[in-house]
Enzyme design. Structure first.
Site, PDB file in Angstrom:
ATOM      1  N   ASN A   7       0.841  -0.987   0.131  1.00 35.76           N
ATOM      2  CA  ASN A   7       0.043  -0.055  -0.154  1.00 35.76           C
ATOM      3  C   ASN A   7       0.765   1.178   0.143  1.00 35.76           C
ATOM      4  O   ASN A   7       1.650   1.556   0.822  1.00 35.76           O
ATOM      5  CB  ASN A   7      -0.958  -0.152   1.264  1.00 35.76           C
ATOM      6  N   HIS A  10       1.023   6.123   1.750  1.00 34.22           N
ATOM      7  CA  HIS A  10       1.751   6.996   2.511  1.00 34.22           C
ATOM      8  C   HIS A  10       2.885   7.573   2.010  1.00 34.22           C
ATOM      9  O   HIS A  10       3.393   8.839   2.362  1.00 34.22           O
ATOM     10  CB  HIS A  10       2.675   6.051   3.758  1.00 34.22           C
ATOM     11  N   ARG A  18       3.136  18.477   1.300  1.00 38.83           N
ATOM     12  CA  ARG A  18       3.688  20.192   0.489  1.00 38.83           C
ATOM     13  C   ARG A  18       2.975  20.288  -0.512  1.00 38.83           C
ATOM     14  O   ARG A  18       3.449  21.420  -1.346  1.00 38.83           O
ATOM     15  CB  ARG A  18       5.317  19.751   0.268  1.00 38.83           C
ATOM     16  N   HIS A  43      -5.576   3.787  -1.773  1.00 41.93           N
ATOM     17  CA  HIS A  43      -6.947   4.162  -1.538  1.00 41.93           C
ATOM     18  C   HIS A  43      -7.235   5.613  -1.831  1.00 41.93           C
ATOM     19  O   HIS A  43      -6.625   6.327  -1.476  1.00 41.93           O
ATOM     20  CB  HIS A  43      -6.967   4.053   0.023  1.00 41.93           C
ATOM     21  N   ARG A  45      -9.373   8.141  -1.491  1.00 45.34           N
ATOM     22  CA  ARG A  45     -10.475   8.617  -0.605  1.00 45.34           C
ATOM     23  C   ARG A  45     -11.331   9.849  -1.236  1.00 45.34           C
ATOM     24  O   ARG A  45     -10.676  10.613  -1.613  1.00 45.34           O
ATOM     25  CB  ARG A  45      -9.810   9.303   0.592  1.00 45.34           C
ATOM     26  N   ARG A  49      -7.206  12.905   0.373  1.00 46.66           N
ATOM     27  CA  ARG A  49      -6.026  13.400   1.163  1.00 46.66           C
ATOM     28  C   ARG A  49      -4.423  13.060   0.845  1.00 46.66           C
ATOM     29  O   ARG A  49      -3.427  13.444   1.207  1.00 46.66           O
ATOM     30  CB  ARG A  49      -6.355  13.036   2.581  1.00 46.66           C
ATOM     31  N   HIS A  50      -4.625  11.693   0.180  1.00 39.52           N
ATOM     32  CA  HIS A  50      -3.331  11.452  -0.130  1.00 39.52           C
ATOM     33  C   HIS A  50      -3.197  10.867  -1.727  1.00 39.52           C
ATOM     34  O   HIS A  50      -2.689  11.764  -2.428  1.00 39.52           O
ATOM     35  CB  HIS A  50      -2.840  10.144   0.590  1.00 39.52           C
ATOM     36  N   GLU A  70      -8.554   0.357  -3.431  1.00 36.67           N
ATOM     37  CA  GLU A  70      -9.332   0.426  -2.139  1.00 36.67           C
ATOM     38  C   GLU A  70     -10.395   1.875  -2.226  1.00 36.67           C
ATOM     39  O   GLU A  70      -9.765   2.948  -2.657  1.00 36.67           O
ATOM     40  CB  GLU A  70      -8.773   0.867  -0.899  1.00 36.67           C
ATOM     41  N   THR A 101      -8.260   4.076   7.957  1.00 33.24           N
ATOM     42  CA  THR A 101      -9.426   2.999   7.922  1.00 33.24           C
ATOM     43  C   THR A 101      -9.570   2.393   9.313  1.00 33.24           C
ATOM     44  O   THR A 101      -8.813   1.690   9.978  1.00 33.24           O
ATOM     45  CB  THR A 101      -9.386   2.008   6.847  1.00 33.24           C
ATOM     46  N   GLU A 151     -10.860  -9.151   2.903  1.00 27.89           N
ATOM     47  CA  GLU A 151      -9.970  -8.855   3.520  1.00 27.89           C
ATOM     48  C   GLU A 151      -9.920  -8.785   4.915  1.00 27.89           C
ATOM     49  O   GLU A 151     -10.702  -7.950   5.258  1.00 27.89           O
ATOM     50  CB  GLU A 151      -9.144  -7.361   2.714  1.00 27.89           C
ATOM     51  N   HIS A 190      -3.840  -4.160   7.668  1.00 40.82           N
ATOM     52  CA  HIS A 190      -3.838  -3.053   8.308  1.00 40.82           C
ATOM     53  C   HIS A 190      -3.069  -3.571   9.709  1.00 40.82           C
ATOM     54  O   HIS A 190      -3.497  -4.419  10.515  1.00 40.82           O
ATOM     55  CB  HIS A 190      -5.204  -2.974   8.820  1.00 40.82           C
ATOM     56  N   GLY A 212       1.087  -1.275   4.378  1.00 33.71           N
ATOM     57  CA  GLY A 212       1.458  -0.100   3.763  1.00 33.71           C
ATOM     58  C   GLY A 212       2.644   0.588   5.037  1.00 33.71           C
ATOM     59  O   GLY A 212       3.690   0.705   4.773  1.00 33.71           O
ATOM     60  N   HIS A 213       2.077   1.089   6.029  1.00 33.73           N
ATOM     61  CA  HIS A 213       2.682   1.841   6.919  1.00 33.73           C
ATOM     62  C   HIS A 213       4.043   1.310   7.502  1.00 33.73           C
ATOM     63  O   HIS A 213       4.838   2.169   7.429  1.00 33.73           O
ATOM     64  CB  HIS A 213       1.751   2.276   8.195  1.00 33.73           C
TER      65      HIS A 213
HETATM   66  N1  PXP Z   1      -5.825  -2.735   4.068  1.00 32.15           N
HETATM   67  C1  PXP Z   1      -6.718  -1.838   4.140  1.00 32.15           C
HETATM   68  C2  PXP Z   1      -8.229  -2.068   3.618  1.00 32.15           C
HETATM   69  C3  PXP Z   1      -6.267  -0.554   4.503  1.00 32.15           C
HETATM   70  O1  PXP Z   1      -7.301   0.586   4.600  1.00 32.15           O
HETATM   71  C4  PXP Z   1      -5.123  -0.243   4.914  1.00 32.15           C
HETATM   72  C5  PXP Z   1      -4.588   1.083   5.363  1.00 32.15           C
HETATM   73  O2  PXP Z   1      -4.822   1.903   4.310  1.00 32.15           O
HETATM   74  C6  PXP Z   1      -4.180  -1.339   4.679  1.00 32.15           C
HETATM   75  C7  PXP Z   1      -4.723  -2.582   4.338  1.00 32.15           C
HETATM   76  C8  PXP Z   1      -2.669  -1.153   5.193  1.00 32.15           C
HETATM   77  O3  PXP Z   1      -2.532  -0.803   6.436  1.00 32.15           O
HETATM   78  P1  PXP Z   1      -1.127  -0.413   7.130  1.00 32.15           P
HETATM   79  O4  PXP Z   1      -0.990   0.890   6.169  1.00 32.15           O
HETATM   80  O5  PXP Z   1      -1.389  -0.267   8.490  1.00 32.15           O
HETATM   81  O6  PXP Z   1      -0.247  -1.434   6.702  1.00 32.15           O
END
Ligand code: PXP
Length: 238
Positions: A7, A10, A18, A43, A45, A49-50, A70, A101, A151, A190, A212-213
């Site tokens: 993902n 980020h 910026r 995602h 949105r 926002r991103h 997403e 989310t 998921e 997540h 992602g994060h």
């Molecule tokens: N799956 C879904 C449906 C999400 O909304 C997210 C966050 O955008 C992720 C996975 C990834 O989560 P994380 O960034 O915490 O790894």
């Protein structure tokens, strides 16, 4: 074999801080694929926002793996998905005020609306997944609605520790088995990170993990020293 969906929201978060052109999530998707990503997740949105519309259309043209879009189950997003034709759409709940989310989509309370929505996407050859909590009723309704994938939301598992985390893991395992028995393909994601991912990856028939994060945080940790060194060498030239 369990695959990895990366993902890249980020990356776009940093750019949007910026409102400039870098870092470009499209460029980083290429690097994620070089590292072995099996799919790229973004995602889009409602508040943009991103990830921006431009990103998803460029990613569709440039990535070599699969694009997982997403999105919320809204008319605006349906139009975009039908124009974009990503490999998958994952339907997620969306609240403007949330940082990320916060929970799974309540498919149980929206069966008829989601049936029509999923059918509409499938008509355009888009596979559809539901991001849901590991709860039996939500899984049964996902099957009834016509989702191909679910998921499972691992956010609670990631937040808990000790016995609480163990119990949440059991719920995820049971949910994955139930979904498999119903013929649903099971993904999860997540809050997964380098410490907690292995137990989720080890679940039987786990198809794909979306992360992602923690990956982007790790990229800063392993890359910052080099980027500072490069800047320092330019300054030293003068
Ligand atoms: N799956 C879904 C449906 C999400 O909304 C997210 C966050 O955008 C992720 C996975 C990834 O989560 P994380 O960034 O915490 O790894």
């Amino acid at each position: 074999m369990t695959t990895l969906g990366v993902n890249i929201d980020h990356i776009a978060n940093v750019r949007q801080a910026r409102k400039t052109v870098e870092p470009d999530p499209v460029q980083f998707a290429f690097l994620a694929e070089l590292g072995g990503a099996d799919s790229i997740t973004v995602h889009l949105r409602e508040d943009r926002r991103h990830i921006q519309d431009r990103d998803v259309f460029l990613l569709k043209e440039t990535i070599k793996t699969k694009l997982n879009l997403e999105m919320a189950a809204t008319e605006e997003m349906l139009k975009i998905a039908k124009k974009l034709i990503p490999d998958y759409v994952t339907l997620v709940p969306e609240k403007r005020e949330e940082v990320t989310t916060e929970g799974g989509l309540d498919v149980k309370s929206n069966v008829q609306y989601l049936k029509n929505f999923v059918e509409n996407l499938k008509k355009s050859n888009i596979e559809v997944s539901a991001f849901i909590d590991p709860v039996g009723e939500q899984i049964n309704c996902s099957k009834e609605i016509g989702f191909t994938f679910i998921e499972l939301h691992t956010g609670k598992y990631a937040e808990l520790t000790g016995q609480g985390q163990y119990e949440e893991l059991q719920k995820i395992i049971e949910s994955a088995h139930l979904a498999n028995d119903l013929g649903l393909v099971v993904n999860a994601g997540h809050g997964l990170n380098y410490n907690n991912v292995e137990k989720i990856a080890a679940i039987n028939n786990m198809n794909e993990l979306n992360i992602g994060h923690s990956i982007v945080a790790r990229a800063l940790a392993v890359g910052l020293e080099k980027s500072v060194r490069e800047m320092k060498s330019l300054i030293k030239l003068n």
